[in-house]
Design an enzyme around this catalytic site. Structure first.
Site, PDB file in Angstrom:
ATOM      1  N   HIS A  43       0.773  -1.049  -0.044  1.00 52.03           N
ATOM      2  CA  HIS A  43       0.071   0.114   0.071  1.00 52.03           C
ATOM      3  C   HIS A  43       0.892   1.222  -0.045  1.00 52.03           C
ATOM      4  CE1 HIS A  43      -4.030   2.050   1.796  1.00 52.03           C
ATOM      5  NE2 HIS A  43      -3.203   3.025   1.008  1.00 52.03           N
ATOM      6  N   GLU A  75      -2.591  -1.462  -2.998  1.00 53.89           N
ATOM      7  CA  GLU A  75      -3.760  -0.914  -2.372  1.00 53.89           C
ATOM      8  C   GLU A  75      -3.562   0.687  -2.534  1.00 53.89           C
ATOM      9  OE1 GLU A  75      -4.580  -4.077   1.074  1.00 53.89           O
ATOM     10  OE2 GLU A  75      -3.909  -2.206   1.543  1.00 53.89           O
ATOM     11  N   HIS A 196      -7.512  -6.951   7.806  1.00 52.53           N
ATOM     12  CA  HIS A 196      -7.046  -5.617   8.662  1.00 52.53           C
ATOM     13  C   HIS A 196      -7.241  -6.336  10.373  1.00 52.53           C
ATOM     14  CE1 HIS A 196      -6.137  -1.566   8.800  1.00 52.53           C
ATOM     15  NE2 HIS A 196      -6.317  -1.775  10.211  1.00 52.53           N
TER      16      HIS A 196
END
Length: 244
Positions: A43, A75, A196
Site C-alpha cells: 500500500h 492497495e 485488517h
C-alpha cells in the site's frame, strides 16, 4: 482454498527507519512466497512512510520473474498518481481504499454511491488494462450490490472491528455482520477478500464463517508473529489457520 497475501508495509517501515537497504522488502517478499504465501500486497502512500514508489516495480518484477503462479496486489486511493503507478506495474489485483493522505492506516470502507464519480472511471481504467479490481468496504450488506453495479470484481471486507473485539459478544456481532455482507457479495456475483487486524487467534473463526473467502491480506499481525518465529514459519502457521 483461501489465498494468503502478505502485506509488506511493515517490513518497509522498519527499513525506512535507517538510511540502509535492509531489511529488504524484495528479499522478504521472496521469503514469504517461497514459504507458501499465495502473493504479496503493498500500500504505497503519498508520503512513502513505508512502501516507496521505487519498491513497486521491483516487487512486480519479483512476482513476474520468480513466482509467476503468485499474485501481486497494490492497495491505495485511486487518484491519478496512484492509477498511473498501478498501470505502469500491472499487478494481478488493485484494491481501492478511501484513505486520506494523513491516515495512519485504513479504518473504514467506501461510500460507493457517494464516490461514484471517482470510482467508475478508475475501475474502467483498471479493467481495460486487465487488472482485477477490489473495493475496500465495511461490514454492510447494502454495499456489495453497489460495488457490483459500478464494475468491481471483488470486495475486501474491513475486519478491524472484529479483530479489536474478538472473543467478546461484540466480536460475534461483527462476525455475523461480515457473514451477511459476504452473502450479499456472493449474491451480487462478487468475489470476497478480507483484511485488517487478522491474527492467528481470530483467523480460524473468521474463516469458518466465510467458507467462500477468496483471499486475506495480512500485514501487521503476521509481521509481529514473524519477530518471534521468523517469516517463513509465520506464513506456514497462517496457512494452517486458514485450513491449508
Amino acid at each position: 482454498m483461501t489465498a494468503l497475501s502478505v502485506n509488506l508495509n511493515k517490513v518497509a517501515l522498519l527499513r525506512n527507519q535507517r538510511d540502509l537497504p535492509w531489511p529488504s522488502v524484495v528479499g522478504m517478499g521472496r521469503v514469504v512466497m517461497e514459504a507458501g504465501a499465495d502473493g504479496i500486497t503493498v500500500h504505497p502512500r503519498p508520503d512513502e512512510r513505508h512502501i516507496r514508489r521505487s519498491d513497486v516495480p521491483e516487487l512486480a518484477a519479483l512476482v513476474k520473474n520468480e513466482f509467476p503462479d503468485k499474485e501481486f496486489n497494490i492497495e491505495g486511493y485511486p487518484d491519478d498518481e496512484f492509477l498511473d503507478l498501478v498501470l505502469a506495474n500491472k499487478p494481478d489485483q488493485v484494491t481501492f481504499v478511501p484513505d486520506a493522505p494523513d491516515q495512519a492506516t485504513s479504518d473504514h470502507g467506501w461510500d460507493v454511491c457517494g464516490a461514484h464519480n471517482l470510482l467508475v472511471p478508475a475501475i474502467k481504467r483498471m479493467k481495460d488494462a486487465g487488472i482485477r479490481v477490489s473495493l475496500f468496504v465495511d461490514e454492510d450488506p447494502s454495499v456489495p450490490p453497489d460495488a457490483a453495479e459500478i464494475g468491481a470484481h471483488r470486495i475486501e471486507i474491513y475486519t478491524g472491528p472484529y479483530g479489536a473485539s474478538f472473543g467478546t459478544p461484540e466480536g460475534d456481532y461483527h462476525l455475523q455482520r461480515m457473514q451477511v455482507t459476504a452473502q450479499a457479495a456472493r449474491a451480487a456475483g462478487l468475489g470476497i477478500n478480507a483484511g485488517h487486524d487478522l491474527t492467528l487467534e481470530n483467523l480460524p473463526a473468521f474463516k469458518e464463517m466465510m467458507p467462500e473467502l477468496h483471499e486475506v491480506s495480512i500485514g501487521h499481525g503476521i509481521t509481529a508473529d514473524a519477530l518471534l518465529m521468523g517469516f517463513a514459519e509465520a506464513v506456514r502457521q497462517y496457512n494452517q489457520a486458514l485450513g491449508k
